[in-house]
Design an enzyme around this catalytic site. Sequence first.
Site, PDB file in Angstrom:
ATOM      1  N   GLY A   1       0.833  -1.211   0.000  1.00  0.00           N
ATOM      2  CA  GLY A   1       0.000   0.000   0.000  1.00  0.00           C
ATOM      3  C   GLY A   1       0.863   1.254   0.000  1.00  0.00           C
TER       4      GLY A   1
ATOM      5  N   ARG B   1      13.347  10.454  -2.891  1.00  0.00           N
ATOM      6  CA  ARG B   1      14.219  11.608  -3.154  1.00  0.00           C
ATOM      7  C   ARG B   1      15.517  11.491  -2.352  1.00  0.00           C
ATOM      8  NH1 ARG B   1      15.161  16.096  -0.296  1.00  0.00           N
ATOM      9  NH2 ARG B   1      15.621  18.076  -1.353  1.00  0.00           N
TER      10      ARG B   1
ATOM     11  N   ARG C   1       1.031  -4.903  -5.704  1.00  0.00           N
ATOM     12  CA  ARG C   1       1.295  -6.183  -5.051  1.00  0.00           C
ATOM     13  C   ARG C   1       1.650  -7.125  -6.192  1.00  0.00           C
ATOM     14  NH1 ARG C   1      -2.819  -3.891  -1.448  1.00  0.00           N
ATOM     15  NH2 ARG C   1      -1.643  -3.362   0.414  1.00  0.00           N
ATOM     16  N   CYS C   2       2.629  -7.981  -5.994  1.00  0.00           N
ATOM     17  CA  CYS C   2       3.162  -8.781  -7.103  1.00  0.00           C
ATOM     18  C   CYS C   2       3.195 -10.263  -6.721  1.00  0.00           C
ATOM     19  CB  CYS C   2       4.574  -8.277  -7.438  1.00  0.00           C
ATOM     20  SG  CYS C   2       5.421  -9.264  -8.678  1.00  0.00           S
TER      21      CYS C   2
ATOM     22  N   GLY D   1       5.960  -2.756   3.566  1.00  0.00           N
ATOM     23  CA  GLY D   1       5.668  -3.357   4.858  1.00  0.00           C
ATOM     24  C   GLY D   1       6.320  -4.726   4.988  1.00  0.00           C
ATOM     25  N   ASP D   2       5.835  -5.496   5.955  1.00  0.00           N
ATOM     26  CA  ASP D   2       6.421  -6.812   6.246  1.00  0.00           C
ATOM     27  C   ASP D   2       6.474  -7.722   5.019  1.00  0.00           C
ATOM     28  OD1 ASP D   2       7.017  -6.352   8.867  1.00  0.00           O
ATOM     29  OD2 ASP D   2       5.159  -7.219   9.659  1.00  0.00           O
ATOM     30  N   GLY D   3       5.387  -7.714   4.226  1.00  0.00           N
ATOM     31  CA  GLY D   3       5.342  -8.555   3.024  1.00  0.00           C
ATOM     32  C   GLY D   3       6.485  -8.196   2.087  1.00  0.00           C
TER      33      GLY D   3
ATOM     34  N   THR E   1       4.243   2.333   5.542  1.00  0.00           N
ATOM     35  CA  THR E   1       2.836   1.936   5.625  1.00  0.00           C
ATOM     36  C   THR E   1       2.135   2.853   6.611  1.00  0.00           C
ATOM     37  OG1 THR E   1       1.274   0.283   6.468  1.00  0.00           O
ATOM     38  CG2 THR E   1       3.511   0.094   7.268  1.00  0.00           C
TER      39      THR E   1
ATOM     40  N   ASP F   1      -0.123   2.004   8.527  1.00  0.00           N
ATOM     41  CA  ASP F   1      -0.663   1.226   9.647  1.00  0.00           C
ATOM     42  C   ASP F   1       0.218   1.223  10.900  1.00  0.00           C
ATOM     43  OD1 ASP F   1      -2.605   0.511   7.795  1.00  0.00           O
ATOM     44  OD2 ASP F   1      -1.609  -1.361   7.264  1.00  0.00           O
TER      45      ASP F   1
ATOM     46  N   ASP G   1       2.294  -0.947  11.634  1.00  0.00           N
ATOM     47  CA  ASP G   1       2.179  -2.316  12.154  1.00  0.00           C
ATOM     48  C   ASP G   1       3.451  -3.132  11.924  1.00  0.00           C
ATOM     49  OD1 ASP G   1       1.974  -2.455   9.407  1.00  0.00           O
ATOM     50  OD2 ASP G   1       0.262  -3.822   9.391  1.00  0.00           O
TER      51      ASP G   1
ATOM     52  N   GLY H   1      -5.892   0.427   9.122  1.00  0.00           N
ATOM     53  CA  GLY H   1      -4.883  -0.135  10.025  1.00  0.00           C
ATOM     54  C   GLY H   1      -4.686  -1.626   9.824  1.00  0.00           C
ATOM     55  N   ARG H   2      -5.389  -2.171   8.842  1.00  0.00           N
ATOM     56  CA  ARG H   2      -5.395  -3.614   8.616  1.00  0.00           C
ATOM     57  C   ARG H   2      -5.803  -4.300   9.921  1.00  0.00           C
ATOM     58  NH1 ARG H   2      -2.973  -6.242   4.011  1.00  0.00           N
ATOM     59  NH2 ARG H   2      -1.901  -4.334   3.506  1.00  0.00           N
TER      60      ARG H   2
ATOM     61  N   GLY I   1     -11.068  12.994  20.739  1.00  0.00           N
ATOM     62  CA  GLY I   1     -11.950  12.944  21.905  1.00  0.00           C
ATOM     63  C   GLY I   1     -13.079  11.945  21.759  1.00  0.00           C
TER      64      GLY I   1
ATOM     65  N   GLU J   1     -10.119  -0.891  11.627  1.00  0.00           N
ATOM     66  CA  GLU J   1     -10.486  -1.701  10.461  1.00  0.00           C
ATOM     67  C   GLU J   1     -10.539  -3.196  10.788  1.00  0.00           C
ATOM     68  OE1 GLU J   1      -7.587  -1.327   7.364  1.00  0.00           O
ATOM     69  OE2 GLU J   1      -8.678  -2.618   5.990  1.00  0.00           O
TER      70      GLU J   1
ATOM     71  N   GLN K   1      -7.420   8.101   3.653  1.00  0.00           N
ATOM     72  CA  GLN K   1      -6.356   8.162   4.677  1.00  0.00           C
ATOM     73  C   GLN K   1      -4.965   7.888   4.099  1.00  0.00           C
ATOM     74  OE1 GLN K   1      -8.082   6.028   8.499  1.00  0.00           O
ATOM     75  NE2 GLN K   1      -9.127   5.324   6.678  1.00  0.00           N
TER      76      GLN K   1
HETATM   77  P1  ADP Z   1       3.233  -4.916   2.619  1.00  0.00           P
HETATM   78  O1  ADP Z   1       4.618  -4.833   2.103  1.00  0.00           O
HETATM   79  O2  ADP Z   1       2.605  -3.567   2.810  1.00  0.00           O
HETATM   80  O3  ADP Z   1       3.133  -5.805   3.842  1.00  0.00           O
HETATM   81  P2  ADP Z   1       2.103  -7.049   0.979  1.00  0.00           P
HETATM   82  O4  ADP Z   1       1.991  -8.011   2.119  1.00  0.00           O
HETATM   83  O5  ADP Z   1       0.959  -6.955   0.039  1.00  0.00           O
HETATM   84  O6  ADP Z   1       2.315  -5.545   1.476  1.00  0.00           O
HETATM   85  O7  ADP Z   1       3.433  -7.390   0.190  1.00  0.00           O
HETATM   86  C1  ADP Z   1       3.841  -6.594  -0.908  1.00  0.00           C
HETATM   87  C2  ADP Z   1       4.538  -7.471  -1.920  1.00  0.00           C
HETATM   88  O8  ADP Z   1       5.697  -8.074  -1.336  1.00  0.00           O
HETATM   89  C3  ADP Z   1       3.722  -8.650  -2.437  1.00  0.00           C
HETATM   90  O9  ADP Z   1       2.841  -8.312  -3.460  1.00  0.00           O
HETATM   91  C4  ADP Z   1       4.811  -9.567  -2.951  1.00  0.00           C
HETATM   92  O10 ADP Z   1       5.282  -9.124  -4.198  1.00  0.00           O
HETATM   93  C5  ADP Z   1       5.892  -9.351  -1.919  1.00  0.00           C
HETATM   94  N1  ADP Z   1       5.791 -10.416  -0.878  1.00  0.00           N
HETATM   95  C6  ADP Z   1       4.907 -10.498   0.103  1.00  0.00           C
HETATM   96  N2  ADP Z   1       5.075 -11.609   0.849  1.00  0.00           N
HETATM   97  C7  ADP Z   1       6.123 -12.256   0.286  1.00  0.00           C
HETATM   98  C8  ADP Z   1       6.802 -13.470   0.579  1.00  0.00           C
HETATM   99  N3  ADP Z   1       6.434 -14.256   1.609  1.00  0.00           N
HETATM  100  N4  ADP Z   1       7.822 -13.826  -0.226  1.00  0.00           N
HETATM  101  C9  ADP Z   1       8.189 -13.043  -1.261  1.00  0.00           C
HETATM  102  N5  ADP Z   1       7.582 -11.883  -1.578  1.00  0.00           N
HETATM  103  C10 ADP Z   1       6.566 -11.483  -0.818  1.00  0.00           C
HETATM  104  O1  F6P Z   2      -1.580  -1.344   4.632  1.00  0.00           O
HETATM  105  C1  F6P Z   2      -2.207  -0.146   4.287  1.00  0.00           C
HETATM  106  C2  F6P Z   2      -3.665  -0.371   4.059  1.00  0.00           C
HETATM  107  O2  F6P Z   2      -4.272   0.852   3.686  1.00  0.00           O
HETATM  108  C3  F6P Z   2      -4.432  -0.986   5.228  1.00  0.00           C
HETATM  109  O3  F6P Z   2      -4.739  -0.034   6.223  1.00  0.00           O
HETATM  110  C4  F6P Z   2      -5.632  -1.568   4.540  1.00  0.00           C
HETATM  111  O4  F6P Z   2      -6.114  -2.687   5.244  1.00  0.00           O
HETATM  112  C5  F6P Z   2      -5.080  -2.016   3.201  1.00  0.00           C
HETATM  113  O5  F6P Z   2      -3.870  -1.295   2.992  1.00  0.00           O
HETATM  114  C6  F6P Z   2      -5.999  -1.765   2.049  1.00  0.00           C
HETATM  115  O6  F6P Z   2      -5.425  -2.292   0.913  1.00  0.00           O
HETATM  116  P1  F6P Z   2      -5.960  -2.042  -0.578  1.00  0.00           P
HETATM  117  O7  F6P Z   2      -5.317  -0.773  -1.059  1.00  0.00           O
HETATM  118  O8  F6P Z   2      -5.480  -3.231  -1.322  1.00  0.00           O
HETATM  119  O9  F6P Z   2      -7.441  -1.920  -0.496  1.00  0.00           O
END
Ligand code: ADP
Ligand code: F6P
Length: 329
Positions: A21, A31, A82-83, A112-114, A135, A137, A139, A180-181, A195, A232, A261
């Site tokens: 996201g 930059r 997302r890939c 993010g973590d993914g 991100t 979130d 998180d 916030g996922r 508030g 969320e 947001q």
């Molecule tokens: P975020 O980075 O915000 O957590 P995603 O979880 O959607 O978002 O991950 C973003 C991209 O990172 C995915 O579309 C994919 O290309 C890559 N990715 C996510 N998880 C994995 C994984 N376990 N192994 C390799 N690539 C991943």
């Molecule tokens: O991780 C950022 C975020 O906006 C989350 O708060 C929400 O759950 C998700 O991405 C929404 O993703 P998408 O843009 O795929 O609807």
Amino acid sequence: MEALKDGEIMAKAIGILTSGGDAPGMNAAVRAVTRAALAKGIKVYGIRRGYNGLINGDIVELGARDVSGIMQRGGTVLYTARCPEFRTEEGIAKAAENCKKMGVDGIVVIGGDGSFRGAADLSRHGILCIGLPGTIDNDIACTEYTIGYDTAMNTAMEMIDKLRDTTQSHDRCSVVEVMGRRAGYIALNVGLASGAEAVLTLEEGYDLDEIAASMINASKTGKKHFIIVVAEGVGNAEGIARELQEKTQIEARATILGHVQRGGIPTLRDRVIATEMGYYAVELLEQDISNRVVGMKDGKIYDVDIQEALSMKKEFPHKRYKIVHDTAF
Ligand code: ADP
Ligand code: F6P
């Protein structure tokens, strides 16, 4: 920093991509990485649409002027995606091969973590990888702060202030869902700052009977409007509004703030931290350091191993939640 002299060859090349996201402040990081790297004589490539760009070769060389005027813009000039292909061994191998073909030694991944899991996979194929937390979130466990968090919270707060005007005029209850996922950090802080009478998160749980009873008691002392912030992850704002209306006989409406947001002009905090983190990432790559996430700990920028970062657990600020609860009515 000394500029390259005519004919001098850049010693190294790095790429930068935004993934998952989008988040306000990502452009400030792009930059910073670009300018810091160029100043060190490192060539920079912008990779478009996250890992897709690495696989498809959607890559452009970035000069200092290419990142002019982007600091104050929301979204990401590199686009994001997302890939699913990058989750496969073939996809990762193809991306690594493209890096090698283009002479890209290292990549800065903002996401993010993914996205960091993907970066760890890529670093196993010999590409230097540094993750920057991007991100709204907040998180990501290894860091107190993620790029985009501050802007998103300010946007949500502003929206809820507007919502309060109409909620008050109509003696209503507004149940408002923020992003916030599965994490409740945005909900908690925005709830406090606006508030809100209650904040519902997965981390703390909630009791609608208790909230309804507090609303009924407060209405007997003259309070006629209420703001309930729902994270969320809890979801079902419509259902919660319906249930509260049934229990209290106070007219309720649900509002889902949604993707608004994620947009908008990044705040000063997001620009400053994104720039510091971007600069730090280049310092790591310059030293051939790989497989690290840049984060914030005790207010300072630091770095941590990606696997370690992914195994960390983030504390929820329970005391802050208690403060919201104890000062709500
Ligand atoms: P975020 O980075 O915000 O957590 P995603 O979880 O959607 O978002 O991950 C973003 C991209 O990172 C995915 O579309 C994919 O290309 C890559 N990715 C996510 N998880 C994995 C994984 N376990 N192994 C390799 N690539 C991943
Ligand atoms: O991780 C950022 C975020 O906006 C989350 O708060 C929400 O759950 C998700 O991405 C929404 O993703 P998408 O843009 O795929 O609807």
